[in-house]
Enzyme design. Structure first.
Site, PDB file in Angstrom:
ATOM      1  N   MET A   1      44.518  41.006  27.917  1.00  0.00           N
ATOM      2  CA  MET A   1      43.705  41.850  27.039  1.00  0.00           C
ATOM      3  C   MET A   1      44.593  42.660  26.099  1.00  0.00           C
ATOM      4  O   MET A   1      44.143  43.635  25.484  1.00  0.00           O
ATOM      5  CB  MET A   1      42.819  42.776  27.875  1.00  0.00           C
ATOM      6  CG  MET A   1      41.837  41.987  28.745  1.00  0.00           C
ATOM      7  SD  MET A   1      40.365  42.912  29.189  1.00  0.00           S
ATOM      8  CE  MET A   1      41.060  44.261  30.103  1.00  0.00           C
TER       9      MET A   1
ATOM     10  N   HIS B   1      52.979  41.571  31.828  1.00  0.00           N
ATOM     11  CA  HIS B   1      52.581  40.423  31.012  1.00  0.00           C
ATOM     12  C   HIS B   1      53.818  39.602  30.639  1.00  0.00           C
ATOM     13  O   HIS B   1      53.779  38.374  30.638  1.00  0.00           O
ATOM     14  CB  HIS B   1      51.898  40.877  29.717  1.00  0.00           C
ATOM     15  CG  HIS B   1      50.685  41.732  29.901  1.00  0.00           C
ATOM     16  ND1 HIS B   1      50.694  43.087  29.650  1.00  0.00           N
ATOM     17  CD2 HIS B   1      49.430  41.433  30.290  1.00  0.00           C
ATOM     18  CE1 HIS B   1      49.477  43.585  29.865  1.00  0.00           C
ATOM     19  NE2 HIS B   1      48.689  42.598  30.260  1.00  0.00           N
TER      20      HIS B   1
HETATM   21  P1  AMP Z   1      45.284  42.403  31.517  1.00  0.00           P
HETATM   22  O1  AMP Z   1      45.830  42.389  30.134  1.00  0.00           O
HETATM   23  O2  AMP Z   1      45.377  43.739  32.198  1.00  0.00           O
HETATM   24  O3  AMP Z   1      43.921  41.763  31.623  1.00  0.00           O
HETATM   25  O4  AMP Z   1      46.247  41.485  32.377  1.00  0.00           O
HETATM   26  C1  AMP Z   1      46.538  40.166  31.966  1.00  0.00           C
HETATM   27  C2  AMP Z   1      47.285  39.470  33.053  1.00  0.00           C
HETATM   28  O5  AMP Z   1      48.508  40.164  33.331  1.00  0.00           O
HETATM   29  C3  AMP Z   1      46.522  39.411  34.386  1.00  0.00           C
HETATM   30  O6  AMP Z   1      46.741  38.144  34.990  1.00  0.00           O
HETATM   31  C4  AMP Z   1      47.142  40.531  35.169  1.00  0.00           C
HETATM   32  O7  AMP Z   1      47.056  40.347  36.571  1.00  0.00           O
HETATM   33  C5  AMP Z   1      48.590  40.429  34.711  1.00  0.00           C
HETATM   34  N1  AMP Z   1      49.292  41.679  34.970  1.00  0.00           N
HETATM   35  C6  AMP Z   1      48.907  42.930  34.586  1.00  0.00           C
HETATM   36  N2  AMP Z   1      49.760  43.857  35.062  1.00  0.00           N
HETATM   37  C7  AMP Z   1      50.704  43.187  35.772  1.00  0.00           C
HETATM   38  C8  AMP Z   1      51.846  43.585  36.540  1.00  0.00           C
HETATM   39  N3  AMP Z   1      52.204  44.851  36.672  1.00  0.00           N
HETATM   40  N4  AMP Z   1      52.572  42.608  37.129  1.00  0.00           N
HETATM   41  C9  AMP Z   1      52.215  41.304  37.028  1.00  0.00           C
HETATM   42  N5  AMP Z   1      51.152  40.863  36.332  1.00  0.00           N
HETATM   43  C10 AMP Z   1      50.397  41.796  35.717  1.00  0.00           C
END
Ligand code: AMP
Length: 284
Positions: free
Chosen positions: A33, A40
């Site tokens: 997102m 990420h």
């Molecule tokens: P988001 O942008 O928050 O929807 O996250 C996108 C992807 O990044 C999802 O698969 C999350 O689980 C992953 N993600 C977010 N924060 C972390 C983190 N601290 N470590 C590993 N993966 C992450």
């Protein structure tokens, strides 16, 4: 200025990735997102290392936000996202508008029963249907690929694995470890909402998990007792409003009768404005 290729329409992305596959390139896909951080970045690096053509999507999906949640204020910084994606090894960023993704009201919903109702689903009852629906759509757009998700959102990863398997979608779902700050706080785009005082308190979630894992390593085999240890640590931080502290089976997310097998400790709670989530794996 960044030189990474950005695509905003579904047809162009499909054509680009189909052409890549036709010339023998393996596609890797990292859905996000936006407001990208090192978590990420690690997903993108994993894809860049294993696949020939890495595409990162940046789309704040309205379907997974309920009324009153932070859809309208979700943080964004596209120039910084493009630079981070490029530096981590992405080839293409897919950045569609809401109109491109949902040109009319969406009446189709993908729901993953059994994995979606508890934990995050208890306070966000429509959340995982919104996630599963957009991920199914993104998988249909991107086509056969490896897709990388963080263990940070452990229940989301379980929901997506099950959805992909149940629907025979030709995507290999890859789970990636949580990236943390030096003090243990899991990286999250929503950490930007924390005040300085809240930020200082935030590592308590990780400390609770470590205390739960330590109790198991010391021989505790009662899930309730491990949960009480974690809850006790969270309770030391008055700014935190705890939601849950649980021990679950890593696959079906149900609480086991006894602490054995491949388990996950999960904690969640509100700290000021954001809800924070964290988890830790333990195998006994
Ligand atoms: P988001 O942008 O928050 O929807 O996250 C996108 C992807 O990044 C999802 O698969 C999350 O689980 C992953 N993600 C977010 N924060 C972390 C983190 N601290 N470590 C590993 N993966 C992450």
């Amino acid at each position: 200025m960044t030189g990474i290729e950005t695509i905003t329409d579904i047809g162009s992305l499909r054509a680009r990735l189909d052409a890549g596959r036709a010339s023998g390139r393996r596609v890797g896909f990292v859905p996000t997102m936006g407001y990208l951080h090192a978590g990420h970045g690690s997903l993108i690096e994993s894809s860049a290392a294993a696949d020939d053509l890495t595409v990162v999507s940046i789309f704040v999906n309205p379907l997974q936000f309920a009324a009153g949640e932070d859809l309208d204020s979700y943080p964004s910084d596209l120039p910084s996202d493009l630079a981070l994606a490029e530096a981590a090894g992405a080839d293409v960023v897919f950045h569609p508008s809401v109109d491109e993704m949902y040109p009319r009201a969406v009446v189709t919903s993908v729901s993953v029963a059994g994995l979606s109702e508890r934990l995050e689903g208890a306070s966000r009852p429509t959340h995982f249907a919104g996630v599963a629906t957009v991920v199914a759509k993104l998988f249909a757009i991107v086509g056969p690929c490896r897709a990388y998700f963080g263990e940070k959102d452990f229940q989301q990863l379980a929901v997506i694995r099950r959805m992909t398997d149940d629907l025979s979608i030709p995507v290999e779902v890859v789970g990636c470890p949580i990236v943390r700050e030096a003090d243990g706080l899991a990286r999250s785009s929503r950490n930007v909402y924390l005040s300085a005082v809240e930020r200082a308190a935030a590592p308590v979630f990780h400390r609770a998990l470590v205390a739960g894992r330590d109790a198991i390593r010391a021989g505790e085999r009662s899930p309730e007792a491990v949960e009480a240890v974690m809850a006790g640590v969270l309770a030391t931080e008055p700014l935190v409003q705890p939601d849950y502290t649980v021990v679950v089976d890593a696959e079906n997310l149900q609480r086991p009768d006894t602490v054995t097998g491949d388990l996950r400790l999960l904690v969640a709670g509100r700290l000021g404005r954001p809800r924070l989530l964290d988890n830790l794996g333990v195998t006994v």
